[in-house]
Design a protein around this motif. Sequence first.
Motif, short mmCIF file in Angstrom:
data_model
loop_
_atom_site.label_atom_id
_atom_site.label_comp_id
_atom_site.label_asym_id
_atom_site.label_seq_id
_atom_site.Cartn_x
_atom_site.Cartn_y
_atom_site.Cartn_z
N HIS A 127 0.82 -1.22 0.00
CA HIS A 127 0.00 0.00 0.00
C HIS A 127 0.85 1.26 0.00
CE1 HIS A 127 -3.48 -2.54 0.70
NE2 HIS A 127 -2.86 -3.09 1.74
N GLN A 128 2.07 1.16 -0.49
CA GLN A 128 2.95 2.33 -0.49
C GLN A 128 2.50 3.35 -1.54
OE1 GLN A 128 4.63 4.46 1.23
NE2 GLN A 128 5.79 2.68 1.97
N THR A 129 2.76 4.64 -1.28
CA THR A 129 2.33 5.69 -2.20
C THR A 129 3.24 5.75 -3.42
OG1 THR A 129 3.69 7.35 -1.06
CG2 THR A 129 1.44 7.05 -0.28
N LYS A 130 2.67 6.18 -4.53
CA LYS A 130 3.43 6.31 -5.77
C LYS A 130 4.50 7.39 -5.63
CE LYS A 130 2.82 7.55 -10.62
NZ LYS A 130 1.84 8.01 -11.66
N PHE A 171 16.15 -5.86 -6.50
CA PHE A 171 15.07 -6.12 -7.45
C PHE A 171 15.07 -7.59 -7.86
CE2 PHE A 171 14.49 -1.66 -7.66
CZ PHE A 171 13.31 -1.41 -8.32
N ARG A 172 16.24 -8.13 -8.11
CA ARG A 172 16.33 -9.52 -8.58
C ARG A 172 15.87 -10.49 -7.51
NH1 ARG A 172 21.16 -9.30 -9.73
NH2 ARG A 172 21.04 -8.83 -11.95
N THR A 173 16.30 -10.31 -6.27
CA THR A 173 15.92 -11.23 -5.20
C THR A 173 14.44 -11.06 -4.82
OG1 THR A 173 16.70 -9.58 -3.59
CG2 THR A 173 18.23 -11.31 -4.23
N THR A 174 13.94 -9.83 -4.88
CA THR A 174 12.53 -9.59 -4.53
C THR A 174 11.61 -10.18 -5.58
OG1 THR A 174 13.20 -7.52 -3.49
CG2 THR A 174 10.85 -7.84 -3.87
N VAL A 179 5.04 -14.21 -3.37
CA VAL A 179 4.09 -13.81 -2.33
C VAL A 179 3.21 -12.70 -2.88
CG1 VAL A 179 3.81 -12.91 0.01
CG2 VAL A 179 5.75 -14.41 -0.55
N ASP A 180 1.91 -12.92 -2.80
CA ASP A 180 0.93 -11.93 -3.28
C ASP A 180 1.29 -11.49 -4.70
OD1 ASP A 180 -0.34 -12.13 -0.87
OD2 ASP A 180 0.76 -10.49 0.05
N ASN A 181 1.42 -10.18 -4.91
CA ASN A 181 1.72 -9.66 -6.25
C ASN A 181 3.10 -9.01 -6.28
OD1 ASN A 181 -0.79 -10.39 -7.34
ND2 ASN A 181 -1.74 -8.54 -6.48
N ILE A 182 4.05 -9.63 -5.58
CA ILE A 182 5.39 -9.05 -5.52
C ILE A 182 6.03 -8.91 -6.91
CG2 ILE A 182 7.75 -9.54 -4.78
CD1 ILE A 182 6.16 -8.23 -2.66
N THR A 205 4.70 -5.90 -8.55
CA THR A 205 5.20 -4.69 -7.90
C THR A 205 6.61 -4.37 -8.36
OG1 THR A 205 3.84 -5.18 -5.96
CG2 THR A 205 5.61 -3.58 -5.69
N VAL A 206 7.44 -5.39 -8.47
CA VAL A 206 8.82 -5.20 -8.94
C VAL A 206 8.82 -4.68 -10.38
CG1 VAL A 206 10.99 -6.36 -9.46
CG2 VAL A 206 9.74 -6.93 -7.38
N ALA A 207 7.93 -5.21 -11.21
CA ALA A 207 7.85 -4.75 -12.60
C ALA A 207 7.44 -3.27 -12.66
CB ALA A 207 6.86 -5.61 -13.38
#
Length: 612
Positions: free
Chosen positions: A239-242, A265-268, A273-276, A279-281
Amino acid sequence: MRDVVVDKDAIDAIQKWKLNSSPLSVKHLSVSSPKKKKSAKKKGDDIIHSHKKRKVKRLQSDTNKLKKKEETEKKPRRASPHKDKITTTSSAPNIPIPFHSEELEISSPKSHSPKPKDSYDTKLDIKLLEAKNVDITINIRLSERADSGRLIQQRKDNFKQAKKKSSSNSLLASPTTKRNSRQNHNPLVAMDLPTPVLDTFPRRNSPDIHWSEDTYFTGEATIDALSKDFLIRSMFEAHQTKEWREVIMTIYPIFASFEELLEVFRTTAKRKVDNIPLTVAEMLKVWWKHNPWNFFIFGAKEEIFEQRSKLVEDLIESFEESVGKDLLSEWKGASSTFTRMLNAQFIGEAPKQLIPKNLPKDPSDYSVLDFNPVELARQMTLIDYKLLVRIPTSEFLNKNFMKEELCPNLTKFSERFNRVTAWICTEITMEANLKRRKKLLSHFIIIGIKLLSIRNYAGLMSVFIGLTQYPVSRMQLTWKSLPPPLIEKWEKLETICSPLNNFRHLRGLQNESIPPSIISPIIVIKDLSALEETIPIQLEFEGKDGSKYHLWNFGKLQSIGKLISIINACQKTMYQFHSSTLMQKFLENVPFEDMETCANFSSQNEPSSKAL
């Protein structure tokens, strides 16, 4: 043996008994010690004691009245028609930025907000006060105390509202400026510092985070400092802000390297989990959008950019096919867009160019009077934009702008600024003919007015400084020959570009304008210098075991992020003008002389006796 004294009442009773022959009652007799006269001190104590009692009775009476008033105020009442009045003493954002911090003076009428608890539950132990001989002095009545409590609560509410509002004072707005901020989002207006969502942050001090609390104004917990790992992890919160993600991807070179961040970024992305992965993309898009200088070929270090591009493409291939395919197409599109930005190549409809047809054959014979001032302002703006978009974010961070070898592109921008200033001063002072000198002065003032209308504040400042140099400003005969309407416009430009109150009017215009725009480098460097010199980037804390650790100053990161976001907004939006190779070549090679030479020409062409 004690003397017996029979008082007057006893004597009267005896005489009455003799007359009436009635038995004597014992109650008519009283045996007492001789009365002593009261001393002056005792009388004074009695007066003070009675005065105290009157004050206490008055206090209790006021308390009862206030209780009744409180009961009546509990009934629903129509809201007050008054509005909070907020005034600003300077144009920058309320922020912990020392260079243009806003001082808010908040005044509000009495509101009907609920009274603070225990406002009227004040009990006085009268006997205890009297026993200790305490003087009951009440400087503020309970009613006044209650009003004071309501006023403090109202100020807290007003302070919270003031954070969300934007107020800037501008004298002369650009014709193309849109003032309805509700309908048109303005990325240059950033009154609130970029702040992450704090709900998921642990509310306790640790080696990763340190909290503080602003108890007077808001009573809310705020962050003092964060660790590098916590700063990076905060981007991937669901839920972090843009805005906060954009700030981190812009200023990350302060606390992490390109390779470190890419490894995160690579490890995350591998976490299912969920939509990780999604989110990284999305974060990857934000990265190359707000910091494209980290990815695409720029400057002479092509090998480094090729290696980075290969790493990013490998990361994109690790995503699922549906996500990776779209991400790869956007990656290639961002590369071509950045190339067009570097060359200021606008594709689309643009205003018709105002280029003269009858020009001298030899380009060295060109004069500034041969070109339309409106078109000159457009081409000057394109040159400034090409120089601005080539300044990477890293040159504004870590005090790199203080050393020329670490900020070559920012140095080129400054050199262009100084060249235009010297060119204007040279053109006017070297002209011996008064009529032609008047035309040159009018020409440059019109160019400045046009630069203001297209929101090139850097170009406007270069023209203004060129016209206010002493060799030009002393030529009063030339200035007096200008027509009154043009003098009025020049006076408005003077007010806008005035350095008084930390460039208050110019800051107001820059904050209200909508990209495309070019902000003044004078203000940016001034703000960053003050920020770097007055506020430490890291703060030291002590753990429970006595060990010391350092965290990154959260307030300073917010302030730097705000400044860089303003610059990025100018860099990402191109001007809708077509470039003219002929005019840009002329403007890039304008001749100029040093200040001493210009002063000599000014004295020769317009001696002081003529000015008098």
